[in-house]
Motif scaffolding. Structure first.
Motif, short mmCIF file in Angstrom:
data_model
loop_
_atom_site.label_atom_id
_atom_site.label_comp_id
_atom_site.label_asym_id
_atom_site.label_seq_id
_atom_site.Cartn_x
_atom_site.Cartn_y
_atom_site.Cartn_z
N GLU A 230 36.41 45.86 57.33
CA GLU A 230 35.71 46.89 57.89
C GLU A 230 35.44 47.79 56.29
O GLU A 230 36.10 47.59 55.09
CB GLU A 230 37.09 48.05 58.29
CG GLU A 230 37.31 47.52 59.61
CD GLU A 230 37.82 48.52 60.02
OE1 GLU A 230 37.26 49.61 61.63
OE2 GLU A 230 39.21 48.72 59.82
N MET A 231 33.76 47.78 56.36
CA MET A 231 33.73 48.34 55.50
C MET A 231 33.03 49.95 55.59
O MET A 231 32.63 50.29 56.55
CB MET A 231 32.12 47.70 54.31
CG MET A 231 33.04 47.06 53.70
SD MET A 231 31.57 45.12 53.01
CE MET A 231 31.59 44.58 54.19
N SER A 232 33.18 51.25 55.03
CA SER A 232 33.24 52.45 54.98
C SER A 232 31.42 53.10 54.67
O SER A 232 31.05 53.62 54.75
CB SER A 232 33.76 52.81 55.07
OG SER A 232 34.00 52.58 53.42
N GLY A 233 31.27 51.79 53.64
CA GLY A 233 29.65 52.30 52.91
C GLY A 233 28.54 52.12 53.34
O GLY A 233 26.93 52.61 52.81
N PHE A 235 27.33 49.73 53.04
CA PHE A 235 26.38 48.54 52.50
C PHE A 235 26.74 47.04 53.21
O PHE A 235 28.03 47.23 51.75
CB PHE A 235 26.59 49.56 51.25
CG PHE A 235 25.86 48.24 50.50
CD1 PHE A 235 24.73 47.86 49.67
CD2 PHE A 235 26.87 47.25 49.47
CE1 PHE A 235 24.20 47.30 48.83
CE2 PHE A 235 26.25 46.27 48.71
CZ PHE A 235 24.74 46.29 48.25
N SER A 237 28.37 44.42 52.39
CA SER A 237 27.96 43.79 51.97
C SER A 237 29.54 43.34 51.01
O SER A 237 28.80 44.14 50.20
CB SER A 237 26.74 43.74 50.89
OG SER A 237 26.17 42.70 49.75
N LEU A 238 29.83 42.00 50.88
CA LEU A 238 30.76 41.67 49.61
C LEU A 238 30.30 40.12 49.25
O LEU A 238 29.98 39.50 50.12
CB LEU A 238 32.10 41.38 50.99
CG LEU A 238 32.77 43.28 50.90
CD1 LEU A 238 34.06 43.32 51.14
CD2 LEU A 238 32.84 43.02 49.26
N ASN A 239 30.86 40.11 48.14
CA ASN A 239 30.51 38.83 47.59
C ASN A 239 31.32 37.80 48.07
O ASN A 239 32.50 38.58 48.34
CB ASN A 239 31.08 38.94 46.24
CG ASN A 239 31.34 37.63 44.96
OD1 ASN A 239 32.20 37.14 45.21
ND2 ASN A 239 30.23 36.71 45.00
N ARG B 131 28.85 46.90 43.56
CA ARG B 131 28.56 46.18 44.99
C ARG B 131 29.73 46.64 45.67
O ARG B 131 29.87 46.81 46.43
CB ARG B 131 28.10 44.59 44.99
CG ARG B 131 28.14 43.78 46.14
CD ARG B 131 27.72 42.26 45.83
NE ARG B 131 28.14 42.11 47.17
CZ ARG B 131 27.89 40.79 47.69
NH1 ARG B 131 27.40 39.94 46.26
NH2 ARG B 131 27.34 39.92 48.80
N ALA B 134 29.96 50.34 46.37
CA ALA B 134 28.81 50.30 47.20
C ALA B 134 29.59 50.71 49.02
O ALA B 134 29.65 51.00 49.94
CB ALA B 134 27.74 49.79 47.27
N ALA B 135 30.37 48.97 48.62
CA ALA B 135 30.56 48.21 50.27
C ALA B 135 31.58 49.38 50.83
O ALA B 135 31.49 49.71 51.89
CB ALA B 135 31.05 47.17 49.97
#
Lengths: 253, 253
Positions: A230-233, A235, A237-239, B131, B134-135
């Motif tokens: 889960e991402m809150s931004g 955005f 996109s994680l590597n 990155r 932002a994520a």
């Protein structure tokens, strides 16, 4: 055994010639390690043998322990000429990777954590994934045919030598390999059904990662419990190496 | 406004000349973005203005939305000649970073998450950290004087444009900055006193990261709750961007 060499045509130096080209076109079962930290990991690796070492008179003093393999000492200029580019760190070594145990032997325990990679063609990401696998102590890494070699010089360097301590195996069919060994597969994907928080890892867990962009194939995803971070931004996109760090931290405690 | 240009000496192209050198020697408040995804993030950024775009006739069709700024269209060969190296992706843009709010305004809320960086000089790591910021939706990133520019071309690329959506500020004294804004500082270090699991983040939390190798200074560490990530592999080594991913995942939920 330490041998000083000044003749650039000495045959013992042949395998250090044109390091970059050789890395790309095949190395006959050998790999090239560079830098002091990586060499030290090579010397202490239970999975790889040191074939030979190439260094300079100055840098030789920096190595606390030497392997039994031949150590060739050359001038910095000769080292740079041989390699085809400046070896600022002054350390190169040839190794041969030969894990003593089969994948089935490695995975014989009751509690198992396996990192499984599909389509990881970027050497930076491969190195980062291997570094994390070593840091969190997974039992093995399984690669499919579409992954790059984990023993490319740059992948080894980015892994800080972690790949030399990590048993890794290339297989033809990921899903069959995991099923045959009774591993519960978790596929990481932004489209995963469960959040990472919701997962209670099975005793024998395999964590699957695909390349950034395409991700894992539909066939592989269908055979797995799919998991997302889960991402809150806003955005999303994680590597992939960073993602593996987060997942391994959760799974390997 | 779309303008086709064929004269390599056209003054409107001057800022696209010798991209690599310019990136190193200062860009007068401008930054260079490259690649389609990054350009799209630039066009939609509330923190940066698009000054101009450089692309090819072929690639122009790939941009769904164009900014109000001038779009210069040139042949691929001219683009490569100008830049000084092949721009395979066919997209460049000049931007100007200008966050509309001050750091104090950004940090006015009750629940705040701030990423704080000291001595991050590696552009790959800077990009990876941005990155992740932002994520996971941190409110701001604070950099000390020893960090590299977060708007180097490569850092922007590695961040997949995330840095263009992330308010970031350079300050002279990290500890004073955090103290003055009533932020509880957590310093990540392999020598940390608490494990990450043991931390219950304060409502207003700052997470501090130093460069791999040297880490954070003793002075900074002394002012913080120090935190380590437990690793099981006997290979005590995580990349700083990966570490930030693990910590942000824990802190930003």
């Amino acid at each position: 055994m330490i041998t000083e060499i000044s003749d650039p045509h000495d045959e013992r130096l042949a395998l250090y010639r044109d390091v970059k080209d050789r890395d790309l076109t095949g190395r006959g079962g050998l790999f090239m390690a560079e830098g002091k930290v990586v060499l030290e990991r090579l010397f202490s690796s239970p999975l790889a043998q040191t074939v030979s070492v190439l260094t300079t008179p100055e840098r030789l003093k920096g190595l606390a322990h030497l392997p039994e393999a031949p150590v060739y000492v050359v001038a910095q200029e000769l080292m740079d000429d041989l390699a085809g580019f400046p070896i600022h760190r002054g350390y190169l070594a040839l190794g041969r990777y030969a894990p003593p145990k089969s994948l089935s032997e490695i995975l014989a325990g009751e509690r198992v954590r396996v990192l499984v990679l599909s389509g990881i063609a970027n050497t930076d990401n491969m190195g980062g994934l291997m570094r994390n696998a070593a840091a969190f102590g997974v039992d093995a890494v399984i690669l499919d045919a579409t992954c790059c070699d984990a023993l490319y010089r740059k992948a080894i360097r980015v892994s800080v030598g972690g790949v030399l301590q990590m048993p890794h195996y290339r297989v033809d069919n990921l899903v069959e390999t995991l099923r045959a060994r009774d591993l519960t597969p978790y596929a990481l994907s932004p489209a995963g059904r469960l959040t990472l928080d919701e997962v209670r890892p099975a005793a024998r867990s395999a964590m699957l990662f695909g390349a950034e962009g395409p991700g894992l194939s539909a066939e592989v995803m269908a055979a797995c419990t799919t998991v997302r971070i889960e991402m809150s931004g806003g955005f999303d996109s994680l590597n992939v190496a960073t993602t593996s760090g987060i997942v391994l931290y959760q799974f390997c405690r």
